[in-house]
Design a protein around this motif. Structure first.
Motif, short mmCIF file in Angstrom:
data_model
loop_
_atom_site.label_atom_id
_atom_site.label_comp_id
_atom_site.label_asym_id
_atom_site.label_seq_id
_atom_site.Cartn_x
_atom_site.Cartn_y
_atom_site.Cartn_z
N THR A 190 0.83 -1.20 0.00
CA THR A 190 0.00 0.00 0.00
C THR A 190 0.87 1.25 0.00
O THR A 190 0.61 2.22 -0.74
CB THR A 190 -0.93 0.00 1.22
OG1 THR A 190 -1.79 -1.14 1.15
CG2 THR A 190 -1.79 1.26 1.26
N HIS A 194 1.14 4.36 -2.88
CA HIS A 194 1.09 5.81 -2.64
C HIS A 194 2.36 6.51 -3.14
O HIS A 194 2.29 7.61 -3.70
CB HIS A 194 0.89 6.09 -1.15
CG HIS A 194 -0.50 5.86 -0.67
ND1 HIS A 194 -1.57 6.66 -1.06
CD2 HIS A 194 -1.03 4.92 0.18
CE1 HIS A 194 -2.68 6.23 -0.49
NE2 HIS A 194 -2.38 5.18 0.27
N ARG A 195 3.49 5.86 -2.96
CA ARG A 195 4.74 6.47 -3.43
C ARG A 195 4.73 6.59 -4.95
O ARG A 195 5.16 7.60 -5.51
CB ARG A 195 5.94 5.65 -2.96
CG ARG A 195 7.27 6.29 -3.33
CD ARG A 195 8.45 5.47 -2.88
NE ARG A 195 9.70 6.11 -3.30
CZ ARG A 195 10.90 5.55 -3.24
NH1 ARG A 195 11.02 4.32 -2.77
NH2 ARG A 195 11.98 6.19 -3.65
N ALA A 197 2.06 6.82 -6.90
CA ALA A 197 1.11 7.88 -7.25
C ALA A 197 1.70 9.26 -6.99
O ALA A 197 1.53 10.18 -7.80
CB ALA A 197 -0.19 7.70 -6.47
N ASP A 198 2.41 9.41 -5.88
CA ASP A 198 3.05 10.69 -5.57
C ASP A 198 4.09 11.06 -6.63
O ASP A 198 4.30 12.25 -6.92
CB ASP A 198 3.72 10.63 -4.21
CG ASP A 198 2.73 10.58 -3.05
OD1 ASP A 198 1.54 10.93 -3.27
OD2 ASP A 198 3.15 10.21 -1.94
N PRO A 237 -4.29 1.83 -3.02
CA PRO A 237 -4.88 3.12 -3.44
C PRO A 237 -5.22 3.14 -4.93
O PRO A 237 -4.72 3.98 -5.69
CB PRO A 237 -3.77 4.11 -3.08
CG PRO A 237 -2.51 3.33 -3.26
CD PRO A 237 -2.83 1.93 -2.79
N ARG A 240 -6.07 6.35 -6.96
CA ARG A 240 -5.06 7.36 -7.28
C ARG A 240 -4.45 7.17 -8.66
O ARG A 240 -3.59 7.95 -9.07
CB ARG A 240 -3.97 7.35 -6.21
CG ARG A 240 -4.45 7.68 -4.81
CD ARG A 240 -3.30 8.06 -3.91
NE ARG A 240 -2.63 9.26 -4.38
CZ ARG A 240 -1.46 9.70 -3.89
NH1 ARG A 240 -0.86 9.01 -2.92
NH2 ARG A 240 -0.90 10.80 -4.37
#
Length: 247
Positions: A190, A194-195, A197-198, A237, A240
Motif C-alpha cells: 500500500t 502511494h509512493r 502515485a506521488d 490506493p 489514485r
C-alpha cells in the motif's frame, strides 16, 4: 557501466513468442526475449535467461525474416528478457524493427537508467518493473544498488512520458509490481502504491507471484514461503491511478 551501441546482428535472442495478447496491453505483438540479466530476483520465473554471456538460440537474420512476414498482421514488437537493456545491440535492433514499420515496446526492470533514457525516443510503450519501495529491493534482487537504479529509471520514464504527452507519438507505459509475501506485506505494498502515485505514475499493474519456472528452493527466502498467506490487495490506493490492474 552503461552498455554502448553495437550492430543489431550481435544481439543474443533467447526466444520468440510469435503472438502475444498480454505483453503489451491492448496490442497484438511478437515478443523477443533477450539473454542476460544483472540481477538475481528470487522469484524469477525464467532463470535460464540470467546468464549474460550465454549464446542466443535465434539469429537476428531469422528474426527479421519472421517479422517481415508479419507486417500488417502485428501491432508491434516487444523486447523482453532477461533484462534487454543489458545488451549493447538493443538500440540498433529497436531502430531496425521500427524501420520495418512496427511500433516497439520494452519490458525492463530499470537496471540501466542511462541506457533506458537513450532508448526512450525510439519506444512507443514501456513496461517497467518496480519491485519494492524504500526497503526490500536487495532481498528481491540480491543487489544493494537495485532500488536506486529502478527508481532512477522510473524518473527517466515519467519525464519522457510527460515531455511527449499531447504529441503525435506519446510514450505510453505501465508500472508493474510482482507481489510475493517474502518481499512485502500489505502495508508495504500500500505504501508503495502511494509512493508511485506521488511520483506521478498513472498506470499500475499489481501481479500475484506465480511459481511456474522458479528455482526451488528460492534464493534469500526463509524456506517456508509456501506456508505464507498471499498478500491482500484490499487497501491499495487504486483510486489514485488512471488505470489500476490486478493480475
Amino acid at each position: 557501466m552503461v552498455p554502448l551501441a553495437a550492430p543489431p546482428h550481435d544481439i543474443r535472442i533467447a526466444g520468440l513468442s510469435k503472438l502475444s495478447t498480454v505483453d503489451w496491453p491492448d496490442r497484438l505483438v511478437a515478443t523477443v526475449f533477450l539473454q542476460g540479466c544483472p540481477w538475481d530476483c528470487f522469484y524469477c520465473h525464467n532463470p535460464d535467461l540470467r546468464a549474460p554471456r550465454a549464446p542466443g538460440v535465434m539469429s537476428w537474420q531469422r528474426l527479421c525474416a519472421f517479422l517481415r512476414r508479419r507486417r500488417g498482421l502485428l501491432d508491434g514488437v516487444v523486447f523482453s528478457g532477461g533484462e534487454p537493456t543489458m545488451q549493447p545491440a538493443l538500440p540498433g535492433a529497436v531502430a531496425a524493427v521500427r524501420q520495418m514499420g512496427f511500433a516497439v515496446g520494452l519490458h525492463t526492470a530499470g537496471a540501466y537508467p542511462a541506457a533506458l533514457q537513450r532508448l526512450l525516443p525510439q519506444l512507443d510503450w514501456v513496461g517497467l518493473d518496480i519491485k519494492a519501495g524504500r526497503t526490500g529491493y536487495e532481498r528481491v534482487t540480491g543487489y544493494a544498488n537495485a532500488a536506486e537504479r529502478s527508481w532512477g529509471s522510473l524518473a527517466v520514464l515519467l519525464g519522457a512520458a510527460a515531455a511527449r504527452a499531447g504529441s503525435p507519438r506519446p510514450l505510453d507505459y505501465e508500472i508493474r509490481t510482482t507481489v510475493h509475501p517474502d518481499a512485502m506485506d500489505e502495508a508495504q505494498l500500500t505504501a508503495l502504491g502511494h509512493r508511485l502515485a506521488d511520483a506521478g505514475v498513472h498506470t499500475w499493474a499489481v501481479q500475484r507471484f506465480r511459481s511456474e519456472g522458479v528455482r526451488l528452493p528460492m534464493p534469500r527466502t526463509d524456506g517456508e514461503s509456501a506456508d505464507l498467506a498471499p498478500v491482500a490487495f484490499d487497501d491499495l490506493p487504486a483510486h489514485r491511478f488512471d488505470r489500476f490492474v490486478v493480475r
